[in-house]
Design a protein around this motif. Structure first.
Motif, PDB file in Angstrom:
ATOM      1  N   LEU A   1     -36.345  30.191  16.583  1.00  0.00           N
ATOM      2  CA  LEU A   1     -35.073  30.571  17.194  1.00  0.00           C
ATOM      3  C   LEU A   1     -33.946  30.535  16.159  1.00  0.00           C
ATOM      4  O   LEU A   1     -33.103  31.435  16.099  1.00  0.00           O
ATOM      5  CB  LEU A   1     -34.756  29.643  18.369  1.00  0.00           C
ATOM      6  CG  LEU A   1     -35.677  29.740  19.586  1.00  0.00           C
ATOM      7  CD1 LEU A   1     -35.275  28.715  20.642  1.00  0.00           C
ATOM      8  CD2 LEU A   1     -35.662  31.145  20.184  1.00  0.00           C
ATOM      9  N   ASP A   2     -33.938  29.480  15.343  1.00  0.00           N
ATOM     10  CA  ASP A   2     -32.920  29.364  14.298  1.00  0.00           C
ATOM     11  C   ASP A   2     -33.025  30.520  13.310  1.00  0.00           C
ATOM     12  O   ASP A   2     -31.996  31.071  12.869  1.00  0.00           O
ATOM     13  CB  ASP A   2     -33.096  28.019  13.591  1.00  0.00           C
ATOM     14  CG  ASP A   2     -32.219  27.877  12.359  1.00  0.00           C
ATOM     15  OD1 ASP A   2     -31.000  27.714  12.519  1.00  0.00           O
ATOM     16  OD2 ASP A   2     -32.762  27.933  11.235  1.00  0.00           O
ATOM     17  N   TYR A   3     -34.245  30.891  12.964  1.00  0.00           N
ATOM     18  CA  TYR A   3     -34.454  31.971  12.001  1.00  0.00           C
ATOM     19  C   TYR A   3     -33.841  33.280  12.495  1.00  0.00           C
ATOM     20  O   TYR A   3     -33.239  34.046  11.724  1.00  0.00           O
ATOM     21  CB  TYR A   3     -35.950  32.128  11.753  1.00  0.00           C
ATOM     22  CG  TYR A   3     -36.322  33.251  10.823  1.00  0.00           C
ATOM     23  CD1 TYR A   3     -36.113  33.145   9.448  1.00  0.00           C
ATOM     24  CD2 TYR A   3     -36.891  34.425  11.307  1.00  0.00           C
ATOM     25  CE1 TYR A   3     -36.467  34.178   8.589  1.00  0.00           C
ATOM     26  CE2 TYR A   3     -37.244  35.457  10.455  1.00  0.00           C
ATOM     27  CZ  TYR A   3     -37.027  35.330   9.104  1.00  0.00           C
ATOM     28  OH  TYR A   3     -37.375  36.351   8.251  1.00  0.00           O
ATOM     29  N   PHE A   4     -33.982  33.542  13.806  1.00  0.00           N
ATOM     30  CA  PHE A   4     -33.438  34.771  14.381  1.00  0.00           C
ATOM     31  C   PHE A   4     -32.015  34.594  14.923  1.00  0.00           C
ATOM     32  O   PHE A   4     -31.495  35.467  15.612  1.00  0.00           O
ATOM     33  CB  PHE A   4     -34.349  35.282  15.497  1.00  0.00           C
ATOM     34  CG  PHE A   4     -35.612  35.933  15.002  1.00  0.00           C
ATOM     35  CD1 PHE A   4     -35.584  37.194  14.426  1.00  0.00           C
ATOM     36  CD2 PHE A   4     -36.835  35.284  15.097  1.00  0.00           C
ATOM     37  CE1 PHE A   4     -36.751  37.799  13.973  1.00  0.00           C
ATOM     38  CE2 PHE A   4     -38.006  35.880  14.647  1.00  0.00           C
ATOM     39  CZ  PHE A   4     -37.966  37.147  14.080  1.00  0.00           C
TER      40      PHE A   4
ATOM     41  N   PRO B   1     -32.042  26.166  23.407  1.00  0.00           N
ATOM     42  CA  PRO B   1     -31.687  25.565  24.694  1.00  0.00           C
ATOM     43  C   PRO B   1     -31.587  24.035  24.581  1.00  0.00           C
ATOM     44  O   PRO B   1     -32.291  23.417  23.766  1.00  0.00           O
ATOM     45  CB  PRO B   1     -32.838  25.967  25.610  1.00  0.00           C
ATOM     46  CG  PRO B   1     -33.495  27.111  24.934  1.00  0.00           C
ATOM     47  CD  PRO B   1     -33.306  26.894  23.471  1.00  0.00           C
ATOM     48  N   PRO B   2     -30.752  23.416  25.399  1.00  0.00           N
ATOM     49  CA  PRO B   2     -30.580  21.958  25.304  1.00  0.00           C
ATOM     50  C   PRO B   2     -31.840  21.171  25.647  1.00  0.00           C
ATOM     51  O   PRO B   2     -31.967  20.017  25.228  1.00  0.00           O
ATOM     52  CB  PRO B   2     -29.451  21.675  26.300  1.00  0.00           C
ATOM     53  CG  PRO B   2     -29.414  22.862  27.211  1.00  0.00           C
ATOM     54  CD  PRO B   2     -29.838  24.023  26.387  1.00  0.00           C
ATOM     55  N   ASP B   3     -32.783  21.762  26.380  1.00  0.00           N
ATOM     56  CA  ASP B   3     -34.008  21.041  26.757  1.00  0.00           C
ATOM     57  C   ASP B   3     -35.022  20.966  25.626  1.00  0.00           C
ATOM     58  O   ASP B   3     -35.986  20.210  25.708  1.00  0.00           O
ATOM     59  CB  ASP B   3     -34.662  21.695  27.982  1.00  0.00           C
ATOM     60  CG  ASP B   3     -33.827  21.539  29.246  1.00  0.00           C
ATOM     61  OD1 ASP B   3     -33.042  20.569  29.313  1.00  0.00           O
ATOM     62  OD2 ASP B   3     -33.948  22.388  30.141  1.00  0.00           O
ATOM     63  N   MET B   4     -34.851  21.763  24.575  1.00  0.00           N
ATOM     64  CA  MET B   4     -35.774  21.691  23.443  1.00  0.00           C
ATOM     65  C   MET B   4     -35.507  20.424  22.653  1.00  0.00           C
ATOM     66  O   MET B   4     -34.360  20.126  22.309  1.00  0.00           O
ATOM     67  CB  MET B   4     -35.631  22.916  22.539  1.00  0.00           C
ATOM     68  CG  MET B   4     -36.303  24.147  23.084  1.00  0.00           C
ATOM     69  SD  MET B   4     -36.479  25.456  21.844  1.00  0.00           S
ATOM     70  CE  MET B   4     -37.410  26.673  22.810  1.00  0.00           C
ATOM     71  N   GLN B   5     -36.579  19.670  22.344  1.00  0.00           N
ATOM     72  CA  GLN B   5     -36.451  18.419  21.606  1.00  0.00           C
ATOM     73  C   GLN B   5     -36.743  18.579  20.117  1.00  0.00           C
ATOM     74  O   GLN B   5     -36.405  17.701  19.330  1.00  0.00           O
ATOM     75  CB  GLN B   5     -37.405  17.377  22.199  1.00  0.00           C
ATOM     76  CG  GLN B   5     -37.084  16.986  23.630  1.00  0.00           C
ATOM     77  CD  GLN B   5     -38.105  16.016  24.180  1.00  0.00           C
ATOM     78  OE1 GLN B   5     -39.290  16.319  24.269  1.00  0.00           O
ATOM     79  NE2 GLN B   5     -37.648  14.833  24.539  1.00  0.00           N
ATOM     80  N   GLY B   6     -37.392  19.675  19.741  1.00  0.00           N
ATOM     81  CA  GLY B   6     -37.720  19.889  18.341  1.00  0.00           C
ATOM     82  C   GLY B   6     -36.493  20.218  17.510  1.00  0.00           C
ATOM     83  O   GLY B   6     -35.413  20.533  18.041  1.00  0.00           O
ATOM     84  N   ILE B   7     -36.659  20.183  16.190  1.00  0.00           N
ATOM     85  CA  ILE B   7     -35.573  20.397  15.247  1.00  0.00           C
ATOM     86  C   ILE B   7     -35.938  21.558  14.331  1.00  0.00           C
ATOM     87  O   ILE B   7     -37.062  21.611  13.800  1.00  0.00           O
ATOM     88  CB  ILE B   7     -35.342  19.131  14.386  1.00  0.00           C
ATOM     89  CG1 ILE B   7     -35.087  17.914  15.289  1.00  0.00           C
ATOM     90  CG2 ILE B   7     -34.198  19.354  13.406  1.00  0.00           C
ATOM     91  CD1 ILE B   7     -33.842  18.007  16.124  1.00  0.00           C
ATOM     92  N   PRO B   8     -35.023  22.509  14.093  1.00  0.00           N
ATOM     93  CA  PRO B   8     -35.311  23.572  13.112  1.00  0.00           C
ATOM     94  C   PRO B   8     -35.618  22.983  11.736  1.00  0.00           C
ATOM     95  O   PRO B   8     -34.990  22.025  11.302  1.00  0.00           O
ATOM     96  CB  PRO B   8     -34.009  24.389  13.096  1.00  0.00           C
ATOM     97  CG  PRO B   8     -33.360  24.112  14.422  1.00  0.00           C
ATOM     98  CD  PRO B   8     -33.711  22.687  14.739  1.00  0.00           C
TER      99      PRO B   8
END
Length: 597
Positions: A326-329, A334-341
């Motif tokens: 998502l960061d790449y594009f 979304p706030p529910d995502m816990q992962g980190i770019p």
């Protein structure tokens, strides 16, 4: 901007040359390592296959709330979010679990998708008559086993194989769309997942002497085979991995030919690994999540950063892949995502997290800080309370039964369900962790996890990290109770388990006895349990040797197996220590004189 995600299934990093392997033929993985950043501390999260793919879409752990199943109505799906922002998304895969009840909502999140048939008992070709199956080492011979042998008859050449056809589709997509911008290709093969079915040109890479029955599909059990058989299966796995390497090379060739490296992100990863005799086990799921199964390979090329041929030590996880894409594009996470770019980590090895969770529904809950791994078992043999929380009540290949659903309750919303209440259904996990106990390992001094530690201070710290991550995941209260951890407040000495469960750990980790060292006679550990139960003297000997064994309801479901096979398939029913005692008891039965006629 363009991106390619290549997802292999069951890719054990210890079999890859970039991670130190010196005998597996995989030159294209070595080539990949020179064109990307290699992550040395990547862990999976939610296991196994489809829970891992839900995590790939949503960027958050899901194994604490439910088991295998579809995307939920409230889930944020990374490819769907990309699609909503005008990024064209395409899935090419041979992973048949997407087309079963428990995976049925994943492929529809893409603009377009392709599926190639024939992997691992995929319900593909219809034969009423039974196929010809060679003499084989296999205990679990159900419908999937039968169907797989039917399917193999249609995969006579490498060109026929679903892995090859999947990569054909990936190459076609690149050739068709290389001149266009804003697309994401998810290219996924089921290999090198078992069965380790491949072709002569790859088997010939690993010459060895083996004259036993066909064996390329280990059961999920303890190892009972002799070392030369274990070696043979490892070569079978390596052969299939080499075929995967060849397919990867075809993709890399296209990236070279089409000059895609300047504006195309490439991620190559897996969901989990596979035990090939390590720790005395085959496969996954039925034992703790040892390093071979959860410490995964990960390679990333990010053209914005430009680093290649380097490694990174920061602790990363599968939940980071959706946020990275998502960061790449430039799509808002979304706030529910816990992962980190991972952009900064790719560039400078910037830390991502202090610790990460991993596990499977109803199994051990595990936490690692990159050095220690803490495996937390349930506090008692009930492995409960445990509930599935879902609005999509399906298992892998079936819907929830009416019996399961009659007593459902509605749970209050979790913080990621967007206000939705969920069904709360009694869970039916694949394994009871009480049989294995809780364990702690220091990977710095014990990288092969051979020596479980008892260290109160380290356990207290790791349990604190576990609880903090569970709370951040809004884990159900029943999970804390099952594990004997506090829903609120601090973790204290009263919550530690390693000392009280250490004897169980030692017992279940003990190897099964070598049959050559045991007494034999009319009855021994090869005798089917059903035959033993038909003889009153054998029943008496078994009751005396292992009190309570015959009262275990699971034994009745395994009565077609021998006692040694029972110990291999169900260590919670029978372990190596009690198996040796049984062998001695049964030998005394065989020594008794037969009545005169």
């Amino acid at each position: 901007m363009k991106a390619i995600l290549v997802l292999f299934d069951t890719l054990n990093r210890r079999y890859l040359p970039p991670y130190g392997n010196d005998w597996v033929h995989a030159p294209n993985f070595a080539r990949l390592a020179q064109r990307s950043v290699r992550f040395d501390n990547c862990y999976g999260g939610s296991m196994p296959c489809v829970p891992a793919r839900r995590e790939l879409h949503t960027g958050r752990y899901n194994f604490l709330h439910r088991g295998w199943g579809p995307l939920e109505p409230f889930d944020d799906s990374m490819p769907e979010l990309l699609r909503g922002k005008g990024i064209y998304t395409h899935l090419a895969t041979d992973h048949q679990h997407y087309w079963e009840d428990g995976g049925a909502t994943y492929h529809g999140r893409y603009n377009s998708w392709e599926f190639f048939r024939g992997q691992e008992g995929d319900a593909w070709k219809g034969h009423v008559g039974d196929p010809d199956i060679p003499d084989a080492v296999k205990l679990a011979r159900g419908e999937t086993w039968r169907q797989d042998w039917i399917n193999r008859g249609y995969l006579q050449t490498e060109e026929d194989h679903p892995q090859t056809r999947t990569f054909d589709a990936g190459v076609e997509f690149l050739r068709t769309n290389a001149g266009h911008d804003n697309w994401f290709l998810h290219l996924e093969t089921f290999d090198p997942h078992e069965p380790f079915f491949t072709y002569k040109q790859y088997k010939d890479l690993y010459p060895h002497d083996y004259a036993g029955p066909h064996h390329d599909w280990p059961d999920y059990k303890r190892v009972t085979e002799r070392p030369e058989v274990v070696d043979h299966v490892r070569y079978e796995y390596a052969s299939l991995l080499s075929m995967c390497d060849h397919s990867l090379g075809r993709l890399l060739d296209q990236m070279d030919a089409l000059e895609l490296w300047d504006d195309t992100m490439l991620i190559v990863c897996t969901d989990h690994g596979f035990l090939l005799g390590e720790h005395g086990w085959w496969a996954k799921n039925v034992q703790p999540w040892y390093d071979e199964n959860i410490h995964n390979p990960l390679f990333v090329w990010d053209p914005r950063v430009g680093h290649a041929g380097e490694s990174r030590r920061s602790l990363v996880q599968t939940i980071d892949l959706a946020p990275t894409l998502l960061d790449y594009f430039d799509v808002v996470r979304p706030p529910d995502m816990q992962g980190i770019p991972l952009r900064d980590t790719i560039a400078t090895d910037a830390p991502v997290r202090e610790a990460g969770l991993f596990g499977s529904f109803g199994g051990h809950v595990n936490v690692t800080d990159g050095r220690h791994v803490y495996m937390r078992a349930c506090v008692d043999e009930t492995n409960g309370p445990l509930y599935e929380h879902t609005l999509m009540p399906t298992h892998m290949r079936s819907r929830f039964s009416p019996e399961e659903l009659r007593d459902i309750e509605l749970a209050e919303p979790f913080d990621f369900t967007k206000g939705c209440r969920l069904m709360r259904v009694a869970g039916r996990p694949q394994v009871n962790t009480f049989a294995h106990g809780s364990m702690l390992f220091d990977l710095e001094t014990d990288p092969h996890q051979d020596h479980p530690l008892v260290d109160d201070a380290v356990e207290l710290r790791m349990a604190g990290l576990m609880v903090a991550l569970m709370r951040a995941n809004d884990a159900p209260a029943d999970q804390f109770e099952r594990l004997g951890l506090p829903v609120t407040g601090d973790v204290g000495p009263e919550h530690l388990l390693l000392r009280q469960q250490y004897e169980r750990v030692t017992q279940v980790r003990a190897p099964l006895p070598d049959l050559d060292d045991l007494p034999v006679g009319r009855y021994d550990l090869h005798t089917p349990v059903s035959d033993l139960l038909a003889d009153s003297d054998a029943v008496t000997a078994m009751r005396a040797a292992v009190p309570g064994l015959l009262d275990n309801p699971r034994l009745a479901t395994l009565a077609h197996l021998s006692l040694r096979e029972v110990a291999a398939m169900a260590p919670g029913v029978l372990d190596g220590v009690r198996l040796r005692t049984l062998a001695t008891g049964l030998a005394s039965v065989s020594a008794r004189a037969e009545p005169e006629r």
